[in-house]
Structures are given as C-alpha cells and as structure tokens.
Scaffold this active site. Structure first.
Site, PDB file in Angstrom:
ATOM      1  N   CYS A 166     -10.952  57.647 -36.412  1.00  0.00           N
ATOM      2  CA  CYS A 166     -10.184  56.761 -37.288  1.00  0.00           C
ATOM      3  C   CYS A 166      -8.698  56.778 -36.956  1.00  0.00           C
ATOM      4  CB  CYS A 166     -10.406  57.139 -38.750  1.00  0.00           C
ATOM      5  SG  CYS A 166      -9.938  58.842 -39.155  1.00  0.00           S
ATOM      6  N   ASN A 167      -8.225  57.835 -36.314  1.00  0.00           N
ATOM      7  CA  ASN A 167      -6.795  57.954 -36.038  1.00  0.00           C
ATOM      8  C   ASN A 167      -6.433  57.918 -34.555  1.00  0.00           C
ATOM      9  OD1 ASN A 167      -5.506  58.086 -38.577  1.00  0.00           O
ATOM     10  ND2 ASN A 167      -6.325  60.140 -38.878  1.00  0.00           N
ATOM     11  N   ARG A 168      -7.427  57.806 -33.670  1.00  0.00           N
ATOM     12  CA  ARG A 168      -7.096  57.839 -32.244  1.00  0.00           C
ATOM     13  C   ARG A 168      -8.203  57.194 -31.416  1.00  0.00           C
ATOM     14  NH1 ARG A 168      -5.248  62.471 -30.577  1.00  0.00           N
ATOM     15  NH2 ARG A 168      -5.035  63.384 -32.652  1.00  0.00           N
TER      16      ARG A 168
ATOM     17  N   MET B 158      -9.546  59.046 -55.309  1.00  0.00           N
ATOM     18  CA  MET B 158      -9.262  60.458 -55.528  1.00  0.00           C
ATOM     19  C   MET B 158     -10.429  61.155 -56.224  1.00  0.00           C
ATOM     20  SD  MET B 158      -6.404  61.497 -54.263  1.00  0.00           S
ATOM     21  CE  MET B 158      -5.811  62.885 -55.215  1.00  0.00           C
TER      22      MET B 158
END
Length: 425
Positions: free
Chosen positions: A50-52, A195
């Site tokens: 998701c981030n890279r 949350m």
C-alpha cells in the site's frame, strides 16, 4: 552485471501517484510473466504494497538504468503510453540496493517504523519471483539474507515491542489495567467507524472473544459486530450494556459528551463498583473528563494515548539504531559473496579440468598396479586429490582477491589461454 532497484514509496511520491503503479496479487503474476520478453533482465523481483512499489533487477549492462527500469515498470503495468515524472522514483544500484532491501526487510524504511507486515510482503514477493524462475544466484543470495536480517532485527532489538497506533495503544492500556486476562474480558465499543474497527481488530488479535458494538446507526453496529463475531447493541441501551463490560472504548464522532458523570455513576453502580476501564479515542471527546473522579472508573483519553504513542515512536527510533550494525555487516558479507560469483565460472572450469586430469592419470597408474589392494587404491586416490587441492589453492585465493576488480578480465584471458580451458567446455 548491474544490480538496480527502481521504486516509489510514501516519502518519494504522493498516494495518487503510488496508486497508479500498485499491483494486486493477480496483476503481479501477470506482470512477472512479461519479464521474459526483456533480454537485458537476468533476474527480477517485484514488490508492491500500500505504501511502495519497487522493481528489483539484475541487468546485463544497460546505458541508462533509470530510464530502462522506468520503461520496464511501465511495460509490466501495461502503461507504456503514460507520461511519468521520473522524479517520483528513486534508484539504487549495487551496494545501495543491498542496503535498501535490508532496511525494507527490517521495517526501517516503513511509514510506521518497526511494523511487521512488510517482512512477510517482501518474502512473498521473492517467492513469487523465485517460483517463476526469475531469481538466480544473485537475488537468491540477497533476498534470502534480507529475510533473515529482517527476522534478526525484530528478535534482537525492541523495534516492534511498543505500540505506535492510538487504537493499539488503547488495547495495550486496557490490558494493563484489567485484573483478569484480556481473553476473559467483555468489551463494549461505542462507534462503528475506522478507529473502532482497528480497535476491534487489535482486541481480537489479543484473544478477546466477547465484543459488543453500539452505534447511532444500528445496521453499522451490526456490520462491525458481525465481522468480529460480536453482538450489536441499540444505542439507547448502551448504558445498560456498559454495566456488563470490563472495557468501554468510545470513538463516535459525536459533537458532545455521550458519557457524563451521571451516566458513569450509573454504570459503576450497576457493576457494584467492580472496576471498568473507559478509553476515549474520539475527537472531540466522548467522555466528560470529570468521569475520572467516579469511583471504580479508570478513564484515559486521546491525549494520554497520543503521549504514549509518541514516547513509543521515540523508543522505536532508538531501537532502530541497534539494527544498523546488523545491516552493515550483512551488506559487507553479501558484497564478498557476490564478488566471488563473478569468478566462479573460471574456478569451476579450472577445477573440472584438474579433476578430469587427476582421474585419467590415476586410472593409468592403477592399471600398472594390478595387484594393489583396496587400501592402496584409497591412499593413491586421496594423495592425488590432495595434490590437486594444494596446486589449485593459491590460484583460487587469487581469483577471490581480484573478483570484481579491473584486472579480473585479464586473469580470465590468462587462464583461458594458459590452461586451454575453452576447449574443455
């Protein structure tokens, strides 16, 4: 041979750019099938989270590696027509590639320092490429070592020992305050947003079996409760349900307090003053701070949790420093192994020719000693092996010393000519 990784992550590119080059599992398999179309790519691994997104390759020398890798990534994504700003992408080569993949495996390069998911994602990316024959002696060495380094960092440092999310910190705090195992606790969650979902996930991971969810929109409470095998509670009944709960966690987004001192006193009285832990992770707050004065109630709000999280982040950063020597040692060891790989074919050629010569001459000698018993034959065989080993020892050492250096090619030519090795292939 060039070792290259082209990638983009949470530091180099915004999410809208990262999304363009993200691969799901099916897309990754399809993309890897297209790697075979590129003759200059000897080995390849594709990592996408998701981030890279990172594309690792062993290349047969190309003039402009960044442009080549960018074109390759676009091809694998089926996006050759896209105009892409190369500034979003980073490129590491050689030693820097090794250092980078070790940092990724150890989660030192993650958005959340010390998070554990990236190691399994990297392992899966390697296995996916390996199973398709896209890794060879270079990436097998590097990625297998990266996985072991990631495990070692998590074992010998405390980089993953402290919670760095509010929801996880809330669960840990509740566990610390309870006088019973968390697995035996009853939990009431007020709110059904992100949350609340994260908190329920952490609770379940800790072994909590009894989860109740209450929300103003009842069907949302039902949906969240169903996900975690819990029960939904009508919002106008949560006070009564709280009397049965050991832990109350609130994250409703309401513009006013939903639990004041009066309702807290009713809950405490209904519990016959058996303690209840109330954790308010809402902004604005769901629980009146004065509730902390009610006997039998332990109240923690978002400020208390965030201070814990910040302290834990600092602790993780401190532990991350302990990982750096581990990574540097691994980089140094892998560099030595890879240097040896470049001269290994020459070593094999020389050793094989020596072994063929040894066996031929031993056979001739034994033919002249027909009366030799088995013991004598073993002595002769071992003696010939030791002669070859000792004769080759110095050349092999020298090969290792010049591996990767300018004079390596000179040695290749010298030994090919001196021992007529090409004719022996």
């Amino acid at each position: 041979m060039q070792l290259v990784v082209l990638g983009l992550n949470h530091r180099s590119a915004p999410v809208n750019v990262r999304e363009l080059f993200s691969f799901d599992k099916t897309e990754m398999v399809e993309a890897l099938n297209h790697v075979y179309e590129h003759e200059n790519v000897a080995e390849c691994v594709l990592l996408s989270t998701c981030n890279r997104t990172e594309l690792y390759a062993v290349l047969e020398d190309v003039a402009e590696p960044k442009q080549f890798m960018l074109d390759l990534l676009k091809h694998l994504k089926g996006a050759e027509q896209w105009e892409v700003d190369g500034n979003w992408f980073f490129l590491y080569e050689g030693t820097e590639l090794m250092r980078h993949v070790f940092n990724v495996a150890a989660s030192l390069d993650s958005l959340v320092l010390g998070e554990g998911q990236i190691l399994s994602q990297l392992k899966m990316a390697y296995i996916t490429a390996y199973s398709r024959g896209l890794t060879g002696p270079v990436f097998n060495i590097i990625f297998q070592r990266a996985i072991s380094v990631g495990k070692k960092v998590r074992t010998v440092t405390g980089i993953a020992n402290t919670p760095v999310s509010v929801s996880y910190a809330a669960v840990n705090l509740a566990e610390d305050c309870l006088e019973k195992p968390l697995s035996e606790a009853k939990v009431l969650i007020l709110g059904a947003g992100e949350m609340s979902e994260l908190t329920a996930t952490h609770l379940q991971a800790k072994g909590v079996k009894s989860i109740f969810v209450s929300n103003r929109t009842y069907h949302k409470a039902q949906a969240l409760a169903k996900r975690f095998g819990g029960e939904a509670v009508n919002f106008n009944e949560y006070i009564e349900q709280a009397k049965e709960a050991d832990i109350l966690i609130t994250s409703t987004g309401a513009p006013h307090y939903i639990i004041d001192t009066e309702s807290a006193e009713k809950i405490a009285e209904g519990r016959k003053h058996n303690p209840i832990v109330m954790i308010d992770i809402a902004v604005p707050r769901d629980i009146d701070p004065e509730v902390a004065q009610v006997e039998g109630v332990y109240l923690f709000n978002i400020d208390a949790l965030e201070s814990v999280v910040e302290a834990n982040k600092a602790q993780r950063a401190k532990e991350a420093e302990k990982a750096k020597p581990i990574i540097e040692q691994a980089v140094e060891e892998i560099e030595q192994k890879l240097q040896y790989l470049s001269v290994r074919p020459m070593m094999v050629l020389l050793r094989d020719k020596a072994e063929r010569t040894r066996k031929r001459e031993l056979h001739r000698a034994m033919a002249k000693l027909p009366e030799a018993d088995e013991k004598t034959r073993k002595i002769m065989d071992n003696m010939s092996r030791m002669i070859i080993r000792k004769l080759l020892r110095e050349p092999m050492i020298r090969f290792g010393e010049i591996a990767g250096k300018e004079e390596e090619q000179d040695y290749w030519k010298l030994f090919h000519d001196m021992f007529d090795l090409e004719k022996e292939k």
